[in-house]
Design an enzyme around this catalytic site. Structure first.
Site, PDB file in Angstrom:
ATOM      1  NE  ARG A   1     -28.720  40.169 -18.380  1.00 19.01           N
ATOM      2  CZ  ARG A   1     -28.093  39.502 -19.364  1.00 19.01           C
ATOM      3  NH1 ARG A   1     -28.437  39.692 -20.623  1.00 19.01           N
ATOM      4  NH2 ARG A   1     -27.119  38.650 -19.076  1.00 19.01           N
TER       5      ARG A   1
ATOM      6  CG  HIS B   1     -23.085  39.653 -18.260  1.00 16.96           C
ATOM      7  ND1 HIS B   1     -22.147  38.920 -18.958  1.00 16.96           N
ATOM      8  CD2 HIS B   1     -24.061  39.930 -19.163  1.00 16.96           C
ATOM      9  CE1 HIS B   1     -22.554  38.769 -20.216  1.00 16.96           C
ATOM     10  NE2 HIS B   1     -23.706  39.385 -20.367  1.00 16.96           N
TER      11      HIS B   1
ATOM     12  CB  CYS C   1     -41.072  34.819 -49.721  1.00 13.45           C
ATOM     13  SG  CYS C   1     -41.074  35.761 -51.251  1.00 13.45           S
ATOM     14  CG  MET C   2     -42.954  31.858 -44.180  1.00 16.85           C
ATOM     15  SD  MET C   2     -44.630  31.289 -43.869  1.00 16.85           S
ATOM     16  CE  MET C   2     -45.454  32.801 -43.424  1.00 16.85           C
TER      17      MET C   2
END
Ligand SMILES: *Cc1c(COP(=O)(O)O)cnc(C)c1O
Length: 377
Positions: A131, A160, A314-315
């Site tokens: 990375r 890491h 739902c939202m």
């Protein structure tokens, strides 16, 4: 912004988990990772607690996160793991940048000379994560080059892990041996040892060879273990079971509807009642970080019992079947994550259901909810 869902953060649980880490790593220093708003727990409040408990360093991902901590009055050294784009802020806010390549070291050196300052830096080496960090076969030479640049002081070396959470230790051990090889080569050339840190939570719990001078845990401080379920070494297991999750997500029953058999519930009619049902409408949705993959696929605690989610999330709202929880009433407090009575829903349980990891559950839900802080344990 109060949308109904509240994240209740138990700061004493975080202090307790820090204690667990300290028992394992003994005299090593703890660099507490508070990136992503302390994994959704609120970086300023969590950092104040950790600093109060004597943590000597904090680590964040971005300079903007470090700025928020400085504005909250936090004075301990802050390591910025990823970005070092804005050199002004690194000097003005007195931050420790993690340098990932020679070019960045050179730019910092030039900025330091201009400012007539001496900037302490840590350098990351890529031992196999793929990375960020110095890579290739000139790492030790590059570190010596960096250490000789004017205006900067090479004070730390880090790397890491890619998979320290697995039972198969071979790749983690290979990463450690590469790190040790660079450390030795550099200390040979410079005639001094460099402060080193490598261990994330998984390595804190299960890889003593990775503890070096300091450890860099995140998720364990918030009460979760990253170790793969079936693969926990027995010594790590006792520490792991000692962790206390710090986050509870609460909301309430907005209303209860009595509906006949054969009634569809929510978008797409993915759930249809098979019996006369009491359906509770809960104030939480995917806008609050409650994943849409919990549709027909998770449970919420009401009156200390598990109520299944029915239909699509739902939202802003989620429906649960309360038919078997007769005592449930409108305005009842519900627990989406955490304990209620004898029942408990963990971030690991929700993560399995959403095909993700506890980290994402915590950052999603904690990050989007109004927070309150308590000291329970
Ligand atoms: C996030 C992170 C950590 C902490 O990882 P945990 O698995 O949460 O302990 C440590 N070091 C770096 C570089 C990170 O990005």
């Amino acid at each position: 912004m109060n949308r109904g869902a509240i994240a209740e953060i138990d700061l004493s649980a975080i202090a307790h988990n820090l204690g667990t880490v300290r028992k394992i790593v003994r005299s090593r220093q703890v660099i507490a990772v508070v990136k992503a708003d302390a994994y959704g727990h609120g970086a300023a409040a969590v950092s104040k607690k950790l600093v109060g408990e004597g943590v000597p360093y904090l680590a964040v991902a971005y300079i903007s996160e470090a700025r928020e901590l400085r504005e909250a009055g936090i004075n301990v050294p802050i390591i910025v793991l990823f970005d070092h784009g804005d050199y002004e802020d690194i000097f003005d806010l007195d931050l420790i940048p993690v340098v990932h390549d020679i070019g960045a070291a050179l730019s910092l050196s030039k900025a330091a000379i201009k400012k007539k300052a001496l900037k302490k830096i840590h350098v990351k080496i890529d031992t196999g994560m793929g990375r960020l960090g110095l890579n290739g076969n000139r790492i030790a030479d590059e570190l010596v080059e960096i250490s000789m640049m004017p205006g900067i002081e090479l004070c730390g070396l880090l790397s890491h892990f890619s998979e320290a959470d697995l039972a198969d230790r071979s790749y983690a051990l290979l990463q450690i041996s590469r790190f040790n090889a660079v450390r030795e080569a550099v200390s040979g050339k410079l005639g001094r040892k460099i402060f080193s840190h490598f261990a994330n939570s998984a390595a804190v719990l299960s890889l003593e060879d990775a503890h070096f001078d300091a450890v860099r845990p995140g998720i364990v401080l918030y009460g979760y273990s990253p170790l793969a379920r079936q693969t926990i070494p027995s010594s790590a297991f006792s520490a792991e079971t000692d962790l206390i999750p710090a986050m509870t997500i609460k909301s309430k029953v907005l209303c209860i509807r009595n509906i006949p058999p054969g009634t569809p519930v929510s978008y797409g009619r993915t759930f249809v009642t098979k019996r006369k049902s009491r359906i509770g409408v809960i104030s939480i949705g995917y806008a609050d970080g409650y994943s849409r993959s919990f549709s027909n696929n998770a449970e919420i605690l009401v009156r200390g019992k598990r109520a299944p989610v029915v239909g699509r999330v739902c939202m802003d709202l989620t429906m649960v079947d309360l038919t078997d929880i007769k005592s449930a009433r409108e305005n009842d407090e519900v627990v989406i994550l955490g304990r209620q009575g004898d029942e408990r829903i963990t971030a690991d349980e929700l993560a399995v259901k959403a095909g993700t990891i506890s980290y994402e559950v915590l950052t999603s839900m904690g990050g989007k909810s109004e927070k309150t802080y308590v000291e329970n344990s």
